[in-house]
Design a protein around this motif. Structure first.
Motif, mmCIF file in Angstrom:
data_model
loop_
_atom_site.group_PDB
_atom_site.id
_atom_site.type_symbol
_atom_site.label_atom_id
_atom_site.label_comp_id
_atom_site.label_asym_id
_atom_site.label_seq_id
_atom_site.Cartn_x
_atom_site.Cartn_y
_atom_site.Cartn_z
ATOM 1 N N PHE A 1 38.440 36.775 35.017
ATOM 2 C CA PHE A 1 37.296 35.587 34.988
ATOM 3 C C PHE A 1 38.064 34.527 34.228
ATOM 4 C CE2 PHE A 1 34.760 39.333 35.526
ATOM 5 C CZ PHE A 1 34.235 39.239 36.781
ATOM 6 N N GLY B 1 35.330 52.220 26.659
ATOM 7 C CA GLY B 1 34.781 51.584 25.928
ATOM 8 C C GLY B 1 33.957 50.393 26.611
ATOM 9 N N SER B 2 32.868 49.837 25.846
ATOM 10 C CA SER B 2 31.827 48.939 26.643
ATOM 11 C C SER B 2 32.869 47.581 26.614
ATOM 12 C CB SER B 2 30.494 48.732 25.955
ATOM 13 O OG SER B 2 30.816 48.380 24.417
ATOM 14 N N GLY B 3 32.593 47.035 27.689
ATOM 15 C CA GLY B 3 33.260 45.721 28.002
ATOM 16 C C GLY B 3 34.757 45.767 28.418
ATOM 17 N N THR B 4 34.975 47.032 29.025
ATOM 18 C CA THR B 4 36.364 47.306 29.258
ATOM 19 C C THR B 4 36.223 46.994 30.960
ATOM 20 O OG1 THR B 4 36.007 49.686 29.455
ATOM 21 C CG2 THR B 4 37.182 48.987 27.749
ATOM 22 N N GLY B 5 35.360 46.767 31.365
ATOM 23 C CA GLY B 5 35.314 46.345 32.868
ATOM 24 C C GLY B 5 34.943 47.457 33.847
ATOM 25 N N LYS B 6 34.271 48.290 33.551
ATOM 26 C CA LYS B 6 33.920 49.790 34.271
ATOM 27 C C LYS B 6 32.625 48.939 35.469
ATOM 28 C CE LYS B 6 32.044 51.950 30.786
ATOM 29 N NZ LYS B 6 32.256 50.806 29.793
ATOM 30 N N SER B 7 31.872 48.402 34.779
ATOM 31 C CA SER B 7 30.856 47.660 35.827
ATOM 32 C C SER B 7 31.576 46.785 36.754
ATOM 33 C CB SER B 7 29.800 46.996 35.238
ATOM 34 O OG SER B 7 29.104 47.848 34.368
ATOM 35 N N VAL B 8 32.512 46.045 36.266
ATOM 36 C CA VAL B 8 33.450 45.075 36.916
ATOM 37 C C VAL B 8 33.960 45.915 38.238
ATOM 38 C CG1 VAL B 8 35.254 43.389 37.323
ATOM 39 C CG2 VAL B 8 33.807 43.255 35.503
ATOM 40 N N GLN C 1 23.254 49.535 36.235
ATOM 41 C CA GLN C 1 23.040 49.643 34.634
ATOM 42 C C GLN C 1 21.776 49.457 34.292
ATOM 43 O OE1 GLN C 1 26.549 48.064 32.626
ATOM 44 N NE2 GLN C 1 25.876 48.961 30.633
ATOM 45 N N LYS D 1 40.353 35.204 31.311
ATOM 46 C CA LYS D 1 40.355 36.841 30.738
ATOM 47 C C LYS D 1 40.712 37.566 32.149
ATOM 48 C CE LYS D 1 36.225 38.368 29.484
ATOM 49 N NZ LYS D 1 34.979 38.153 28.851
ATOM 50 N N VAL E 1 40.342 41.210 33.322
ATOM 51 C CA VAL E 1 39.436 42.333 33.054
ATOM 52 C C VAL E 1 40.182 43.517 33.709
ATOM 53 C CG1 VAL E 1 37.215 43.513 33.139
ATOM 54 C CG2 VAL E 1 37.634 40.951 32.869
ATOM 55 N N GLU F 1 26.345 53.972 34.260
ATOM 56 C CA GLU F 1 25.680 54.392 32.911
ATOM 57 C C GLU F 1 24.271 54.594 33.109
ATOM 58 O OE1 GLU F 1 26.490 52.186 29.458
ATOM 59 O OE2 GLU F 1 28.753 51.440 30.401
HETATM 60 N N1 ADP Z 1 30.360 37.637 36.450
HETATM 61 C C1 ADP Z 1 31.088 37.495 35.201
HETATM 62 N N2 ADP Z 1 31.736 36.495 34.880
HETATM 63 C C2 ADP Z 1 32.593 36.146 33.908
HETATM 64 N N3 ADP Z 1 32.770 37.557 33.090
HETATM 65 C C3 ADP Z 1 32.274 38.699 33.445
HETATM 66 C C4 ADP Z 1 31.526 38.732 34.663
HETATM 67 N N4 ADP Z 1 31.340 39.986 34.673
HETATM 68 C C5 ADP Z 1 31.839 40.659 33.772
HETATM 69 N N5 ADP Z 1 32.319 39.981 32.999
HETATM 70 C C6 ADP Z 1 33.325 40.240 31.648
HETATM 71 O O1 ADP Z 1 34.150 41.412 32.199
HETATM 72 C C7 ADP Z 1 34.175 42.197 31.101
HETATM 73 C C8 ADP Z 1 33.891 43.536 31.546
HETATM 74 O O2 ADP Z 1 32.435 43.727 31.763
HETATM 75 P P1 ADP Z 1 31.776 44.940 32.215
HETATM 76 O O3 ADP Z 1 32.470 45.360 33.518
HETATM 77 O O4 ADP Z 1 30.215 44.655 32.460
HETATM 78 O O5 ADP Z 1 31.927 45.958 30.907
HETATM 79 P P2 ADP Z 1 31.505 47.574 31.095
HETATM 80 O O6 ADP Z 1 32.754 48.357 31.014
HETATM 81 O O7 ADP Z 1 30.806 47.583 29.713
HETATM 82 O O8 ADP Z 1 30.787 47.873 32.145
HETATM 83 C C9 ADP Z 1 33.268 41.564 30.040
HETATM 84 O O9 ADP Z 1 34.178 41.051 29.015
HETATM 85 C C10 ADP Z 1 32.402 40.711 30.785
HETATM 86 O O10 ADP Z 1 32.096 39.455 29.836
#
Ligand code: ADP
Ligand code: MG
Lengths: 255, 257
Positions: free
Chosen positions: A14, A38-45, A88, A17, A19, A167
């Motif tokens: 993004f 860990g949280s914020g490592t991009g699992k949901s992404v 989530q 950054k 991810v 999650e």
């Molecule tokens: N739509 C988005 N726009 C910008 N940044 C995003 C977006 N979605 C996620 N991020 C960033 O990507 C990183 C990973 O997010 P996420 O996948 O939600 O983490 P997690 O592993 O906890 O699920 C985070 O730093 C978040 O801020």
């Protein structure tokens, strides 16, 4: 055999950054894989990339051998018909009663009429331990644990071949978490689906996963049997599953 | 150099936002003509816009009509032309005040709630969930609101026309002591169909603008509760400005030389 889901070199950033920096992962048909990290490592992404909600910057994602990055909306829709997703945060539609939430996919795909959809919804609710009288309740009136169950029922309502769980147990008390884990295992066997779950809890990963994959700095750094994770020579995995402060994973204070 | 860069960046950001809005509007309008439709949701929105906004729009209209009668009396009394009051009231209300004030009230009431609702759905991933459940979010969320706005606002404003004229009538008869039947006769004589029609066309355009801005800002909101709050504010401000701007354009188109 051809994997159900195949990821090769998936990257996503993004702005500046980065991810995901190159995720490779194969998931076999009927297998249950858990991604930890860990949280914020991009699992949901990563999940959203597979679902087509986010478009990866590069790399290939194949479902049943079909490349799904860059599909048109209607082609994507065809792929998503065999997919169920537990978000989530639940992501229940708060303007609709519980049963319509559960039956949403059936109704939107015109697989059956409203009466039949309601019957199926009540059956799926029973499968996740929700009483029939909750069918007309509003999602906002339910506890978090109940909402997760509704989300779970919605994810499995269309008998999908692939289910994603983001999650499923985070934020629940240990007993509720264990119940959800068992539900997932049960549902996984019941529906016979391929499952990809996300967790940052090793306990839950061990319970629901045939295989565990560790996401770290945008890559899968280790994948294997959950029981062999203990003995894994990988320092990242070792630190994560033992929850140590010292190790290669540094808490990034500056996000 | 830095100043130029800053100006350039702002300008580019503005162009980007405008382009995105135009794309969004075109997508939404295209989907208005393509099935499937969601009649349940459309009816709910129509009730929300048409029925539940009646009190606030009705109150706006009646006070607007009343104050108009009072003000034009203080002006016209000097020229002893009280008969003109009926004319001023009915033309101002139907051409300008009912659609513009009504549109602004609707922007505050309905546009804001659209932005808040869709914005909340965005930040709680409900819009993502719609997509995974084979539902086009534009068709499901945006189209019913836009159609409801375009259809219901003229109806609402027609009612407001009547209430506004009635407000002027009340002041003229009970405060200024005019003869009721002569006042009504004057009102009727001066009124042209175009006065009402132009007001209703305006109302329809304003209904489109309010729904479009509410949906657009909600759809692209991000960042939790704060983002939803910002979307709500932006939807009201942008819809209000667009209403005033399009009001001029439409007036020019209807009555300009
Ligand atoms: N739509 C988005 N726009 C910008 N940044 C995003 C977006 N979605 C996620 N991020 C960033 O990507 C990183 C990973 O997010 P996420 O996948 O939600 O983490 P997690 O592993 O906890 O699920 C985070 O730093 C978040 O801020
Ligand atoms: Mg996440």
């Amino acid at each position: 055999m051809e994997p159900k889901i195949q990821l090769r070199g998936v990257t996503k950033g993004f702005g500046p950054k980065k991810v995901l920096t190159g995720v490779d992962l194969d998931i076999a048909r009927g297998e249950s894989v858990v991604i930890i990290g860990g949280s914020g490592t991009g699992k949901s992404v990563l999940l959203k990339c597979i679902l087509g909600l986010l478009r990866p910057d590069a790399g290939s994602i194949k479902i049943d051998g079909q490349e799904v990055t860059g599909l048109s909306t209607s082609e994507r829709d065809q792929v998503n018909r065999q997919v169920g997703m537990l978000f989530q945060g639940g992501a229940l539609f708060d303007s609709l009663p519980v049963w319509e939430n559960v039956a949403f996919g059936l109704l939107s795909r015109k697989q059956c009429g409203r009466d039949e959809a309601r019957e199926i919804a009540v059956k799926k609710m029973a499968l996740v331990g929700l009483k029939p009288h909750l069918a007309d309740a509003w999602p906002a009136d339910l506890s978090i644990g109940m909402q997760k169950r509704v989300g779970l029922a919605r994810a499995i309502a269309t008998n999908p071949e692939i289910i994603f769980f983001d999650e499923p147990t985070t934020g629940l008390d240990p007993i509720m978490a264990d119940m959800i884990n068992e539900l997932i295992v049960h549902v996984n066997q019941e529906v016979g689906a391929t499952a990809l779950s996300i967790s940052h809890d090793m306990e839950s990963a061990r319970k629901i996963g045939d295989r565990v994959a560790m996401l770290y700095q945008g890559k899968i750094v280790w994948a294997g049997d959950p029981d062999s994770a203990e003995a894994a020579a990988n320092p990242v995995v070792d630190q994560f599953i033992h929850g140590r402060v010292d190790g290669p994973i540094k808490m990034q204070v500056r996000a | 150099m830095n100043l130029l860069q800053a100006i350039g960046r702002v300008f580019l950001a503005f162009l980007g936002a405008a382009g995105r809005l135009i794309m969004f509007a075109m997508t939404a309008v295209t989907h208005c003509f393509l099935p499937p439709y969601y009649p349940r949701i459309m009816i709910r929105q129509m009730i929300e816009i048409g029925y539940f906004s009646l009190p606030v729009v009705g109150l706006t209209a009646i006070f607007a009509g009343m104050v108009l009668a009072l003000q034009s009396y203080t002006g016209f009394a000097r020229f002893s032309a009280e008969g003109a009051i009926a004319n001023v009231v009915v033309l101002s209300v139907t051409r300008e005040l009912a659609p513009v004030l009504g549109g602004l009230m609707i922007a505050g009431r309905v546009g804001a709630s659209m932005a808040a609702e869709i914005g909340t759905m965005r930040v709680t991933e409900q819009i993502d969930a719609l997509t995974t459940l084979s539902t086009n979010a534009i068709k499901y969320l945006v189209v019913p609101r836009i159609i409801a706005g375009v259809i219901m606002l003229p109806i609402l404003i027609f009612v407001a026309d009547i209430i506004g004229v009635f407000g002027g009538f009340l002041v003229a008869v009970y405060k200024l002591g005019f003869n009721p039947s002569i006042y009504l006769q004057n009102t009727w004589d001066f009124l042209e169909p175009l006065d009402i029609i132009s007001g209703l066309v305006k109302a329809s355009v304003f209904g489109f603008l309010v729904a479009l801005m509410g949906c657009y800002h909600g759809y692209y909101s991000k960042g939790g509760a704060q983002g939803v709050g910002a979307a709500t504010t932006n939807s009201v401000v942008s819809a209000s400005i667009l209403i005033l701007c399009f009001n001029y354009i439409l007036t020019e188109a209807f009555f300009g030389l």
